[in-house]
Design an enzyme around this catalytic site. Structure first.
Site, mmCIF file in Angstrom:
data_model
loop_
_atom_site.group_PDB
_atom_site.id
_atom_site.type_symbol
_atom_site.label_atom_id
_atom_site.label_comp_id
_atom_site.label_asym_id
_atom_site.label_seq_id
_atom_site.Cartn_x
_atom_site.Cartn_y
_atom_site.Cartn_z
ATOM 1 N N ALA A 9 0.816 -1.214 0.000
ATOM 2 C CA ALA A 9 0.000 0.000 0.000
ATOM 3 C C ALA A 9 0.852 1.268 0.000
ATOM 4 O O ALA A 9 0.500 2.269 0.620
ATOM 5 C CB ALA A 9 -0.949 -0.004 1.200
ATOM 6 N N GLY A 10 1.981 1.208 -0.704
ATOM 7 C CA GLY A 10 2.759 2.423 -0.932
ATOM 8 C C GLY A 10 2.104 3.260 -2.018
ATOM 9 O O GLY A 10 0.951 3.012 -2.416
ATOM 10 N N ARG A 33 0.553 -2.507 8.016
ATOM 11 C CA ARG A 33 0.310 -1.546 9.100
ATOM 12 C C ARG A 33 -1.191 -1.369 9.320
ATOM 13 O O ARG A 33 -1.908 -0.892 8.444
ATOM 14 C CB ARG A 33 0.947 -0.195 8.752
ATOM 15 C CG ARG A 33 2.455 -0.172 8.819
ATOM 16 C CD ARG A 33 3.013 1.163 8.343
ATOM 17 N NE ARG A 33 2.156 2.283 8.736
ATOM 18 C CZ ARG A 33 1.896 3.314 7.955
ATOM 19 N NH1 ARG A 33 2.383 3.364 6.718
ATOM 20 N NH2 ARG A 33 1.129 4.298 8.389
ATOM 21 N N LYS A 106 10.415 -3.187 -9.592
ATOM 22 C CA LYS A 106 11.500 -3.066 -10.561
ATOM 23 C C LYS A 106 12.838 -3.241 -9.851
ATOM 24 O O LYS A 106 13.214 -2.408 -9.028
ATOM 25 C CB LYS A 106 11.437 -1.703 -11.258
ATOM 26 C CG LYS A 106 10.146 -1.492 -12.062
ATOM 27 C CD LYS A 106 10.063 -0.101 -12.667
ATOM 28 C CE LYS A 106 8.763 0.072 -13.444
ATOM 29 N NZ LYS A 106 8.623 1.410 -14.039
ATOM 30 N N GLY A 137 6.658 0.307 -17.118
ATOM 31 C CA GLY A 137 6.565 1.399 -18.082
ATOM 32 C C GLY A 137 6.731 2.749 -17.415
ATOM 33 O O GLY A 137 6.861 2.844 -16.191
ATOM 34 N N LYS A 192 16.915 1.081 -15.478
ATOM 35 C CA LYS A 192 16.700 2.528 -15.648
ATOM 36 C C LYS A 192 16.868 3.261 -14.325
ATOM 37 O O LYS A 192 17.219 4.447 -14.296
ATOM 38 C CB LYS A 192 15.337 2.801 -16.276
ATOM 39 C CG LYS A 192 14.140 2.241 -15.510
ATOM 40 C CD LYS A 192 13.557 3.205 -14.514
ATOM 41 C CE LYS A 192 12.427 2.572 -13.741
ATOM 42 N NZ LYS A 192 11.797 3.479 -12.776
ATOM 43 N N ASP A 245 10.603 4.545 -20.040
ATOM 44 C CA ASP A 245 10.790 4.568 -18.592
ATOM 45 C C ASP A 245 12.058 5.322 -18.214
ATOM 46 O O ASP A 245 12.126 6.001 -17.187
ATOM 47 C CB ASP A 245 10.849 3.124 -18.071
ATOM 48 C CG ASP A 245 10.335 2.995 -16.646
ATOM 49 O OD1 ASP A 245 10.020 4.017 -16.019
ATOM 50 O OD2 ASP A 245 10.242 1.850 -16.153
ATOM 51 N N VAL A 280 11.904 3.216 -0.336
ATOM 52 C CA VAL A 280 12.975 2.416 -0.916
ATOM 53 C C VAL A 280 13.483 3.056 -2.202
ATOM 54 O O VAL A 280 12.696 3.481 -3.048
ATOM 55 C CB VAL A 280 12.482 0.983 -1.203
ATOM 56 C CG1 VAL A 280 13.540 0.183 -1.957
ATOM 57 C CG2 VAL A 280 12.119 0.279 0.102
#
Length: 340
Positions: A9-10, A33, A106, A137, A192, A245, A280
C-alpha cells in the site's frame, strides 16, 4: 468484475489499486500496518504516500494477508524487491492454480542476479510460470492517482495471462500494451533506476542538459547491452519499458532515484540520503546486482561500474564523471550494436 488483491500500500500500489477500482473491480489492498488500513477504510485516504487523493469506494484495505489473497482472480505484488521472496512465501499457502500473479516492482536481486519474475517462480513453484505477469513502463504513481494519461506494458511467457492483465487495467486514462519479452521488460525497468541515480547526480553536481542527455543515451546502450546478452529482444529497449521509462525516471522530481542521486551529487552521504527519502530507492540495490552481473558476464557497463564505486566505495561523484569522460575512444555505431 474481478476480485484483485494488491499487496503493498505504498504510492505505486495504491495508485494501481485506484486504476483497478475505477474499472469496477473489487480491490483488496493489503498493508502490514493496521493504522494505514484504518485510515484507508475510514477516511478513504493514504496520506503518507498520496496526500490529498480520495480513494474509490471499490477499494478496501486489509491487514490480514490470507483474507486479501484467498479466492482473488489476480494478485498484484507491489512491494520492494527485497521483500518479494518473503511475501511470496507468506501467500503461497493461500494460492490456487488459476490465479494470475502480476508484479509491478523493478529490480534485480544481488548475488543471485535473478529478475523479479524468477524470484516469484522460485517461491510459489514452477507450475505458476505461465501465470506470472510483469507490469512496467513510464508511470509516476502521483500522476496515475490523478488519472493523468499513462501508458504501460504487460509481459508474460503465456500471452493469455498478459491479455487478461491488459483487460484488467486498461481504461481511458491508463493504456496498456502487451509484450512477450519478459526478460527485456524486467531488465529495462530495473536498470533505468541506475541511470536515474546518475542523472540526479549530474544535476546535483551542476552539470547541464548536455551531460544528462549523454548519460541517458549511453545508459540506454548499457541497458541494451546487458539485456540482449540475456536474450532480450533489442526492440524492447526502444519501447515503453526501455527509453520511455528511462526518460521519465531521469527527468522528474517524482522519481525517488533521481532525487536520491541529486542529493548524492550535492555531497550527501548515502546513508543520510536513504534516511531522508523515507521510501525504498531501488536503484541502489540494483546497481550492486547489475555490477555483479556485468562482471560475471564480462559486459562493459562503465556508468554502472562508476555508480557502484560511488555508492559502495565512497568514490567522489565528480571523480566518477571525470573518469567516464576520459574513457578511451570508441565508435558509436559499434557500441550501439545491441539494437541491431
Amino acid at each position: 468484475m474481478n476480485q484483485v488483491a494488491v499487496i503493498g500500500a505504498g504510492s505505486w500500489g495504491t495508485a494501481l489499486a485506484m486504476v483497478l477500482a475505477d474499472n469496477q473491480h473489487e480491490v483488496r489492498l493489503w498493508s502490514h500496518r493496521q493504522d494505514q488500513v484504518d485510515e484507508i477504510n475510514q477516511e478513504r485516504m493514504n496520506k503518507k504516500y498520496l496526500p490529498e487523493i480520495n480513494l474509490p469506494n471499490q477499494l478496501t484495505a486489509y491487514a490480514d494477508l490470507q483474507s486479501a489473497v484467498q479466492n482473488a482472480e489476480a494478485i498484484l505484488l507491489v512491494v520492494p524487491t527485497k521483500a518479494i521472496r518473503e511475501v511470496c512465501r507468506q501467500i503461497r499457502p493461500f494460492l490456487n492454480s488459476n490465479q494470475i500473479i502480476i508484479h509491478a516492482s523493478k529490480g534485480i536481486e544481488p548475488e543471485t542476479h535473478k529478475r523479479i519474475s524468477e524470484m516469484i517462480i522460485d517461491e510459489v513453484g514452477h507450475q505458476a510460470q505461465n501465470q506470472v505477469v510483469v507490469l512496467s513502463g513510464p508511470s509516476h504513481a502521483e500522476e496515475v492517482a490523478l488519472r493523468q494519461p499513462t501508458t504501460v506494458t504487460v509481459s508474460a511467457h503465456h500471452m493469455s495471462s498478459a491479455e487478461f492483465t491488459q483487460d484488467l487495467f486498461m481504461n481511458e486514462n491508463f493504456r496498456v500494451y502487451t509484450n512477450n519479452d519478459v526478460v527485456g521488460v524486467e531488465i529495462g525497468g530495473a536498470l533505468k533506476n541506475i541511470i536515474a541515480l546518475g542523472a540526479g547526480i549530474s544535476d546535483g553536481l551542476g552539470y547541464g542538459d548536455n551531460a544528462k542527455a549523454a548519460l541517458i543515451t549511453r545508459g540506454l546502450a548499457e541497458i541494451a547491452r546487458l539485456g540482449t546478452s540475456l536474450n532480450a529482444n533489442p526492440l524492447t529497449f526502444a519501447g515503453l519499458t526501455g527509453v520511455g521509462d528511462l526518460i521519465v525516471t531521469c527527468t522528474s522530481q517524482h522519481s525517488r532515484n533521481y532525487r536520491a542521486g541529486h542529493m548524492l551529487g550535492k555531497g550527501y552521504v548515502l546513508d543520510d540520503v536513504l534516511d531522508q527519502m523515507g521510501m525504498v530507492v531501488e536503484g541502489v540495490r540494483t546497481t550492486k546486482a547489475a555490477y555483479q552481473l556485468s562482471q560475471k558476464m564480462d559486459i562493459a557497463m562503465p556508468i554502472t561500474e562508476g555508480l557502484y564505486e560511488l555508492l559502495f566505495h565512497e568514490k567522489e561523484p565528480k571523480k566518477v564523471v571525470d573518469e567516464l569522460m576520459r574513457r578511451g575512444k570508441t565508435q558509436e555505431l559499434e557500441d550501439l550494436s545491441s539494437f541491431l
